[in-house]
Design a protein around this motif. Structure first.
Motif, PDB file in Angstrom:
ATOM      1  N   GLY A 143      -2.998 -16.137 -10.293  1.00  0.00           N
ATOM      2  CA  GLY A 143      -3.893 -16.954  -9.481  1.00  0.00           C
ATOM      3  C   GLY A 143      -4.340 -16.290  -8.202  1.00  0.00           C
ATOM      4  O   GLY A 143      -5.085 -16.884  -7.422  1.00  0.00           O
ATOM      5  N   PHE A 144      -3.903 -15.050  -7.954  1.00  0.00           N
ATOM      6  CA  PHE A 144      -4.363 -14.342  -6.768  1.00  0.00           C
ATOM      7  C   PHE A 144      -5.705 -13.701  -7.052  1.00  0.00           C
ATOM      8  O   PHE A 144      -5.952 -13.206  -8.146  1.00  0.00           O
ATOM      9  N   ASN A 145      -6.572 -13.692  -6.056  1.00  0.00           N
ATOM     10  CA  ASN A 145      -7.867 -13.036  -6.169  1.00  0.00           C
ATOM     11  C   ASN A 145      -7.654 -11.544  -5.925  1.00  0.00           C
ATOM     12  O   ASN A 145      -7.459 -11.117  -4.797  1.00  0.00           O
ATOM     13  N   ALA A 146      -7.672 -10.752  -7.000  1.00  0.00           N
ATOM     14  CA  ALA A 146      -7.415  -9.313  -6.891  1.00  0.00           C
ATOM     15  C   ALA A 146      -8.506  -8.597  -6.105  1.00  0.00           C
ATOM     16  O   ALA A 146      -8.277  -7.510  -5.586  1.00  0.00           O
ATOM     17  N   ASP A 147      -9.696  -9.195  -6.017  1.00  0.00           N
ATOM     18  CA  ASP A 147     -10.798  -8.561  -5.293  1.00  0.00           C
ATOM     19  C   ASP A 147     -10.758  -8.858  -3.801  1.00  0.00           C
ATOM     20  O   ASP A 147     -11.511  -8.244  -3.038  1.00  0.00           O
ATOM     21  N   ALA A 148      -9.922  -9.792  -3.389  1.00  0.00           N
ATOM     22  CA  ALA A 148      -9.855 -10.161  -1.973  1.00  0.00           C
ATOM     23  C   ALA A 148      -9.228  -9.028  -1.166  1.00  0.00           C
ATOM     24  O   ALA A 148      -8.338  -8.318  -1.640  1.00  0.00           O
ATOM     25  N   GLU A 149      -9.694  -8.883   0.056  1.00  0.00           N
ATOM     26  CA  GLU A 149      -9.113  -7.868   0.935  1.00  0.00           C
ATOM     27  C   GLU A 149      -7.696  -8.270   1.340  1.00  0.00           C
ATOM     28  O   GLU A 149      -6.797  -7.446   1.378  1.00  0.00           O
ATOM     29  N   LYS A 150      -7.519  -9.549   1.649  1.00  0.00           N
ATOM     30  CA  LYS A 150      -6.203 -10.074   2.027  1.00  0.00           C
ATOM     31  C   LYS A 150      -6.028 -11.456   1.415  1.00  0.00           C
ATOM     32  O   LYS A 150      -6.994 -12.175   1.204  1.00  0.00           O
ATOM     33  N   VAL A 151      -4.776 -11.812   1.125  1.00  0.00           N
ATOM     34  CA  VAL A 151      -4.475 -13.123   0.547  1.00  0.00           C
ATOM     35  C   VAL A 151      -3.375 -13.786   1.370  1.00  0.00           C
ATOM     36  O   VAL A 151      -2.623 -13.123   2.081  1.00  0.00           O
ATOM     37  N   ASN A 152      -3.298 -15.110   1.265  1.00  0.00           N
ATOM     38  CA  ASN A 152      -2.241 -15.882   1.917  1.00  0.00           C
ATOM     39  C   ASN A 152      -1.245 -16.285   0.846  1.00  0.00           C
ATOM     40  O   ASN A 152      -1.631 -16.745  -0.230  1.00  0.00           O
ATOM     41  N   ILE A 153       0.046 -16.102   1.137  1.00  0.00           N
ATOM     42  CA  ILE A 153       1.064 -16.328   0.106  1.00  0.00           C
ATOM     43  C   ILE A 153       2.159 -17.274   0.588  1.00  0.00           C
ATOM     44  O   ILE A 153       2.361 -17.451   1.789  1.00  0.00           O
ATOM     45  N   LEU A 154       2.819 -17.860  -0.379  1.00  0.00           N
ATOM     46  CA  LEU A 154       3.985 -18.692  -0.141  1.00  0.00           C
ATOM     47  C   LEU A 154       5.140 -18.026  -0.865  1.00  0.00           C
ATOM     48  O   LEU A 154       5.118 -17.876  -2.090  1.00  0.00           O
ATOM     49  N   VAL A 155       6.129 -17.573  -0.112  1.00  0.00           N
ATOM     50  CA  VAL A 155       7.281 -16.871  -0.673  1.00  0.00           C
ATOM     51  C   VAL A 155       8.453 -17.840  -0.721  1.00  0.00           C
ATOM     52  O   VAL A 155       8.852 -18.392   0.303  1.00  0.00           O
ATOM     53  N   THR A 156       8.998 -18.058  -1.906  1.00  0.00           N
ATOM     54  CA  THR A 156      10.115 -18.977  -2.081  1.00  0.00           C
ATOM     55  C   THR A 156      11.411 -18.190  -2.203  1.00  0.00           C
ATOM     56  O   THR A 156      11.492 -17.217  -2.964  1.00  0.00           O
ATOM     57  N   LEU A 157      12.419 -18.624  -1.466  1.00  0.00           N
ATOM     58  CA  LEU A 157      13.748 -18.020  -1.508  1.00  0.00           C
ATOM     59  C   LEU A 157      14.729 -19.038  -2.079  1.00  0.00           C
ATOM     60  O   LEU A 157      14.458 -20.239  -2.059  1.00  0.00           O
ATOM     61  N   PRO A 158      15.892 -18.609  -2.550  1.00  0.00           N
ATOM     62  CA  PRO A 158      16.877 -19.564  -3.063  1.00  0.00           C
ATOM     63  C   PRO A 158      17.709 -20.221  -1.954  1.00  0.00           C
ATOM     64  O   PRO A 158      18.653 -20.946  -2.235  1.00  0.00           O
ATOM     65  N   PHE A 159      17.342 -19.990  -0.699  1.00  0.00           N
ATOM     66  CA  PHE A 159      18.073 -20.506   0.459  1.00  0.00           C
ATOM     67  C   PHE A 159      17.107 -20.600   1.631  1.00  0.00           C
ATOM     68  O   PHE A 159      16.034 -19.982   1.585  1.00  0.00           O
ATOM     69  N   PRO A 160      17.451 -21.302   2.688  1.00  0.00           N
ATOM     70  CA  PRO A 160      16.573 -21.343   3.861  1.00  0.00           C
ATOM     71  C   PRO A 160      16.466 -19.955   4.504  1.00  0.00           C
ATOM     72  O   PRO A 160      17.480 -19.274   4.685  1.00  0.00           O
ATOM     73  N   PRO A 161      15.258 -19.513   4.822  1.00  0.00           N
ATOM     74  CA  PRO A 161      15.100 -18.176   5.400  1.00  0.00           C
ATOM     75  C   PRO A 161      15.679 -18.096   6.813  1.00  0.00           C
ATOM     76  O   PRO A 161      15.662 -19.063   7.564  1.00  0.00           O
ATOM     77  N   GLU A 162      16.180 -16.915   7.128  1.00  0.00           N
ATOM     78  CA  GLU A 162      16.687 -16.641   8.467  1.00  0.00           C
ATOM     79  C   GLU A 162      15.779 -15.612   9.133  1.00  0.00           C
ATOM     80  O   GLU A 162      14.835 -15.119   8.531  1.00  0.00           O
TER      81      GLU A 162
END
Length: 110
Positions: free
Chosen positions: A38-57
């Motif tokens: 679902g990412f636009n490969a032609d885009a210069e930059k993309v916004n992402i949501l990174v999921t971890l198995p725990f709360p990030p520190e």
């Protein structure tokens, strides 16, 4: 004491090196599977949501800042904006990343 391949120390060193290289190989092979379609490969930059198995520190946020601008966290997810599509596999490579997907328009719903 010799560290030649035929000695006990040499075999241990070679075994540790082989295990390290296998681990690094696995991280590289597993990373593309963590990136959602679902990412636009032609885009210069993309916004992402990174999921971890725990709360990030703080450490995790600093790692993601190498790739883009961290704009927030919620539960076990981190919003990162302005990531180059070529860097998506690098973001997904650490073993503690569960998934990388496009950030929903308007950010992460609260």
């Amino acid at each position: 004491m010799s560290i030649l391949p035929g000695s006990a120390r040499g075999r241990i060193a070679l075994g540790a090196l082989a295990a390290y290289l296998a681990w690094q190989g696995w991280l590289s092979v597993a990373a593309p599977g963590k990136v959602a379609p679902g990412f636009n490969a032609d885009a210069e930059k993309v916004n992402i949501l990174v999921t971890l198995p725990f709360p990030p520190e703080r450490f995790h946020l600093l790692v993601f800042q190498r790739h883009g601008r961290v704009s927030g966290t919620q539960d076990n997810a981190v919003e990162v904006r302005g990531v180059r599509p070529a860097d998506l596999n690098s973001v997904a490579r650490p073993y503690w990343v569960s998934r990388v997907e496009p950030l929903p328009t308007g950010g992460n719903p609260k």
